[in-house]
Design an enzyme around this catalytic site. Sequence first.
Site, mmCIF file in Angstrom:
data_model
loop_
_atom_site.group_PDB
_atom_site.id
_atom_site.type_symbol
_atom_site.label_atom_id
_atom_site.label_comp_id
_atom_site.label_asym_id
_atom_site.label_seq_id
_atom_site.Cartn_x
_atom_site.Cartn_y
_atom_site.Cartn_z
ATOM 1 N N ILE A 14 -0.814 11.548 2.786
ATOM 2 C CA ILE A 14 -1.399 12.354 1.646
ATOM 3 C C ILE A 14 -2.273 11.509 1.301
ATOM 4 C CG2 ILE A 14 0.842 10.435 0.310
ATOM 5 C CD1 ILE A 14 1.040 12.493 -1.650
ATOM 6 N N THR A 42 4.240 10.055 5.284
ATOM 7 C CA THR A 42 4.113 11.711 4.416
ATOM 8 C C THR A 42 5.236 12.520 4.890
ATOM 9 O OG1 THR A 42 1.637 10.797 3.937
ATOM 10 C CG2 THR A 42 3.123 12.633 3.136
ATOM 11 N N ALA A 45 9.417 11.325 4.428
ATOM 12 C CA ALA A 45 9.418 11.037 3.120
ATOM 13 C C ALA A 45 10.619 12.360 2.391
ATOM 14 C CB ALA A 45 8.501 11.698 2.141
ATOM 15 N N GLN A 46 11.451 12.326 2.081
ATOM 16 C CA GLN A 46 12.902 12.756 1.893
ATOM 17 C C GLN A 46 12.418 12.758 0.192
ATOM 18 O OE1 GLN A 46 16.474 11.290 3.380
ATOM 19 N NE2 GLN A 46 15.405 11.630 5.588
ATOM 20 N N GLY A 48 11.924 12.178 -3.075
ATOM 21 C CA GLY A 48 10.201 13.595 -3.951
ATOM 22 C C GLY A 48 9.143 11.916 -4.206
ATOM 23 N N GLU A 113 16.822 8.798 -8.731
ATOM 24 C CA GLU A 113 16.987 7.315 -7.328
ATOM 25 C C GLU A 113 17.300 5.756 -8.332
ATOM 26 O OE1 GLU A 113 13.749 7.918 -4.602
ATOM 27 O OE2 GLU A 113 14.392 9.777 -5.012
ATOM 28 N N ASP A 220 -2.045 -0.897 10.795
ATOM 29 C CA ASP A 220 -3.946 -1.567 11.893
ATOM 30 C C ASP A 220 -5.070 -1.466 9.703
ATOM 31 O OD1 ASP A 220 -2.346 -0.364 14.227
ATOM 32 O OD2 ASP A 220 -2.880 1.245 13.685
ATOM 33 N N HIS A 241 14.963 -0.341 3.530
ATOM 34 C CA HIS A 241 15.595 0.415 2.475
ATOM 35 C C HIS A 241 16.477 0.678 2.888
ATOM 36 C CE1 HIS A 241 17.269 4.800 1.560
ATOM 37 N NE2 HIS A 241 16.166 4.476 0.902
ATOM 38 N N ARG A 288 16.029 -0.901 -5.414
ATOM 39 C CA ARG A 288 16.714 -1.842 -3.446
ATOM 40 C C ARG A 288 16.511 -2.524 -3.953
ATOM 41 N NH1 ARG A 288 12.221 3.305 -1.278
ATOM 42 N NH2 ARG A 288 13.810 4.543 -2.581
ATOM 43 N N HIS A 349 10.871 -0.576 5.775
ATOM 44 C CA HIS A 349 10.744 0.420 4.927
ATOM 45 C C HIS A 349 9.670 0.406 4.389
ATOM 46 C CE1 HIS A 349 11.646 4.827 3.330
ATOM 47 N NE2 HIS A 349 11.870 4.511 2.199
ATOM 48 N N ARG A 384 9.069 -1.799 -4.460
ATOM 49 C CA ARG A 384 8.495 -1.075 -5.305
ATOM 50 C C ARG A 384 9.647 -0.166 -5.693
ATOM 51 N NH1 ARG A 384 8.336 4.679 -2.344
ATOM 52 N NH2 ARG A 384 9.275 3.147 -0.876
HETATM 53 P P1 FAD Z 1 0.685 8.061 5.993
HETATM 54 O O1 FAD Z 1 1.466 9.098 5.919
HETATM 55 O O2 FAD Z 1 2.347 6.879 6.951
HETATM 56 O O3 FAD Z 1 -0.065 7.878 7.028
HETATM 57 C C1 FAD Z 1 -0.506 7.401 7.717
HETATM 58 C C2 FAD Z 1 -1.980 7.805 8.682
HETATM 59 O O4 FAD Z 1 -2.584 6.686 9.235
HETATM 60 C C3 FAD Z 1 -0.748 8.506 10.071
HETATM 61 O O5 FAD Z 1 -2.249 9.683 9.860
HETATM 62 C C4 FAD Z 1 -1.556 7.793 11.369
HETATM 63 O O6 FAD Z 1 -2.035 8.303 11.795
HETATM 64 C C5 FAD Z 1 -3.399 7.425 10.564
HETATM 65 N N1 FAD Z 1 -3.666 5.800 11.703
HETATM 66 C C6 FAD Z 1 -2.631 4.640 11.630
HETATM 67 N N2 FAD Z 1 -3.354 3.513 11.935
HETATM 68 C C7 FAD Z 1 -4.979 4.345 12.640
HETATM 69 C C8 FAD Z 1 -5.426 3.563 13.326
HETATM 70 N N3 FAD Z 1 -5.603 2.502 13.811
HETATM 71 N N4 FAD Z 1 -6.436 4.935 13.614
HETATM 72 C C9 FAD Z 1 -6.375 6.019 13.392
HETATM 73 N N5 FAD Z 1 -5.519 6.350 12.849
HETATM 74 C C10 FAD Z 1 -4.259 5.831 11.759
HETATM 75 N N6 FAD Z 1 7.812 7.699 -0.693
HETATM 76 C C11 FAD Z 1 7.952 8.362 -1.736
HETATM 77 O O7 FAD Z 1 6.750 8.535 -2.554
HETATM 78 N N7 FAD Z 1 9.313 9.099 -1.665
HETATM 79 C C12 FAD Z 1 10.086 9.400 -0.600
HETATM 80 O O8 FAD Z 1 10.508 9.972 -0.852
HETATM 81 C C13 FAD Z 1 9.710 8.304 0.572
HETATM 82 N N8 FAD Z 1 10.332 8.845 1.582
HETATM 83 C C14 FAD Z 1 9.931 8.122 3.301
HETATM 84 C C15 FAD Z 1 10.915 8.208 3.620
HETATM 85 C C16 FAD Z 1 11.051 7.715 4.700
HETATM 86 C C17 FAD Z 1 11.591 7.474 6.379
HETATM 87 C C18 FAD Z 1 9.519 7.309 4.849
HETATM 88 C C19 FAD Z 1 9.320 6.465 6.320
HETATM 89 C C20 FAD Z 1 8.919 6.217 3.923
HETATM 90 C C21 FAD Z 1 9.207 7.321 2.662
HETATM 91 N N9 FAD Z 1 8.059 7.226 1.591
HETATM 92 C C22 FAD Z 1 8.434 7.940 0.463
HETATM 93 C C23 FAD Z 1 7.036 6.380 1.663
HETATM 94 C C24 FAD Z 1 6.015 6.997 1.614
HETATM 95 O O9 FAD Z 1 6.081 8.701 2.293
HETATM 96 C C25 FAD Z 1 4.718 6.114 2.454
HETATM 97 O O10 FAD Z 1 4.673 5.418 1.513
HETATM 98 C C26 FAD Z 1 3.386 7.457 1.764
HETATM 99 O O11 FAD Z 1 3.499 8.832 3.003
HETATM 100 C C27 FAD Z 1 2.276 6.838 2.785
HETATM 101 O O12 FAD Z 1 1.560 7.466 2.961
HETATM 102 P P2 FAD Z 1 0.088 6.489 3.326
HETATM 103 O O13 FAD Z 1 -1.113 7.757 3.481
HETATM 104 O O14 FAD Z 1 -0.345 5.231 3.354
HETATM 105 O O15 FAD Z 1 0.427 6.523 4.786
HETATM 106 C C1 SIN Z 2 14.197 7.840 0.141
HETATM 107 O O1 SIN Z 2 14.198 8.862 -0.348
HETATM 108 O O2 SIN Z 2 15.230 6.952 -0.193
HETATM 109 C C2 SIN Z 2 13.281 7.227 -0.415
HETATM 110 C C3 SIN Z 2 12.431 7.299 -1.033
HETATM 111 C C4 SIN Z 2 11.114 5.998 -0.894
HETATM 112 O O3 SIN Z 2 11.250 5.425 -0.595
HETATM 113 O O4 SIN Z 2 10.196 6.219 -2.377
#
Ligand code: FAD
Ligand code: SIN
Length: 521
Positions: A14, A42, A45-46, A48, A113, A220, A241, A288, A349, A384
């Site tokens: 995202i 991203t 994420a479950q 929301g 939540e 990274d 989590h 949490r 998490h 968080r």
């Molecule tokens: P990411 O979405 O992780 O994207 C990282 C990107 O960087 C990827 O494309 C990866 O390939 C790239 N990358 C990494 N290192 C390198 C490199 N060396 N070279 C090139 N590319 C690289 N948060 C919420 O707010 N609500 C939720 O409901 C929620 N549920 C979650 C459920 C789960 C199972 C998980 C794991 C997390 C959840 N979170 C939630 C947290 C949230 O999803 C993440 O914090 C958020 O999506 C991070 O987004 P981002 O764009 O920073 O990173």
């Molecule tokens: C969850 O759906 O419990 C994850 C939410 C979050 O990590 O923000």
Amino acid sequence: MRKKVDFLVIGSGIAGLSYALKVADYGKVIIVTKSKAEETATKYAQGGIAAVMYTPDTYEKHIRDTLIAGDDLCNEKIVRLTITQSTERVKELIKWGTNFDKKESGKYDLAKEGGHSEYRVLHHKDNTGFEIESTLLRQAKKHPNIEIFENHFTIDIITHHHLGIKIYRKTSNINCFGAYVLCPQTNTIITVLAKITLIATGGSGNLYSTTTNPSIATGDGIAMVYRAKGIIENMEFVQFHPTSLYNPNESPSFLITEALRGFGAVLKTIDGEDFMKKYDERGCLAPRDIVARAIDNEMKLRGDEYVFLDCRHLNNNELINHFPTIYAKCLSIGIDITKEMIPVVPAAHYTCGGIKVDEFARSSIENLYASGECASTGLHGANRLASNSLLESAVFSHRASQDSISKINSIDFCDEIPDWNAEGTVMNEEMILITQTTKELQSIMSNYVSIVRSNLRLKRALDRLRIIYRETEDLYNKSILTVEICELRNLINVSYLIIKMAMERKESRGLHFSLDYPKWL
Ligand code: FAD
Ligand code: SIN
């Protein structure tokens, strides 16, 4: 090989995609992503995205909940700025095509939540992240100014250091000129020169043996900025989590969303005791850090390997309709959640700290921005609040895009940057050294730097880490680079930052709990 681009975006979650979509109207964009573009945290994420949509909710209530969860370590100015932009950023996601669930009345169906005093989490069933990720990716693929390099691994950002100039953390004015990017298919390292670079590389859950994070989450970006002598902060705050599905040998661990507790599911010990009220009057919906610690404590007291999450008393149809992914996943391993309790354990998490940025997501390095989980904006403090991270990513990528657009025409490329020097390196045939060291590292972090810490455990972790650091640097310097050796090196750098910052914090606060500075157990 050399490439030149106005905006280099590292990461396709995202944070990376929402930034790219905005700056792409002002210049050429390359998005580098180390796996398939959609393979991000991203996507998984479950629960929301938290946003203030309707009364009785207010910005003030969401601000207060965020500050309370952060245990007095949030930057209140940043909290206010983020929360008051929540409605606008959510409307933008909707405009791009994201579908959030609605009620029959036509209003959005908001979930609750842990730590939230109101219903304010917009969701798409229990797979909100997939909906957001696929929408943003669809838009990015349509944009003529955006090129996506899938399966390309960023090794390091390029700074003055690569011009042979000595630089110092905190005192030098460091500039970012792009990044060195490994194409593993051709074994070439591309010099990508960029006017502006955004790091959006996500978190680092794979430091631990049990994590909800996909395998791309190896810290990274944080490691790259640390090596480039940028400022990193708050790394001691690793969020576990409370409820990942207990299913030994499955990696990553499947998340059981906190929204299920918001829906009425109750945590119980194996012999059926509803234990959370013993620890916090908010019970299963306490923040949490408190719930994860309580579960950890119950498991240790009783010698159990998991606790249960009980949904059996909930309306079956509504349960299945709201949580179809969780229902199907549990059924696939023989658990019907309408009839049986779900075994759950805490799992690493979320990385609360990271690359220190200001209110426009500017890092301490000139022309280098960071957004999303790899960044430390000041929003989360010591813990968080659930569903605040997708929001943070959207808000800070927006602010970074505004600042980047205002600067882009005043920045020149740095043509003197040399290409990557791989002289004297040889193909490393010892893959086992890398896989074993990664396991060793995960064991050190899981045993000594987990939910409960102590001075002795942290010292032991640092002593062990020093050995594998030396061995891995030696291997790295001699090897033709592979993704695996680079990731291991990054994991070691990030572990070092967590341990050092945990040692420096002489108190228990939020997610950092030390037996030497007790608060409660
Ligand atoms: P990411 O979405 O992780 O994207 C990282 C990107 O960087 C990827 O494309 C990866 O390939 C790239 N990358 C990494 N290192 C390198 C490199 N060396 N070279 C090139 N590319 C690289 N948060 C919420 O707010 N609500 C939720 O409901 C929620 N549920 C979650 C459920 C789960 C199972 C998980 C794991 C997390 C959840 N979170 C939630 C947290 C949230 O999803 C993440 O914090 C958020 O999506 C991070 O987004 P981002 O764009 O920073 O990173
Ligand atoms: C969850 O759906 O419990 C994850 C939410 C979050 O990590 O923000």
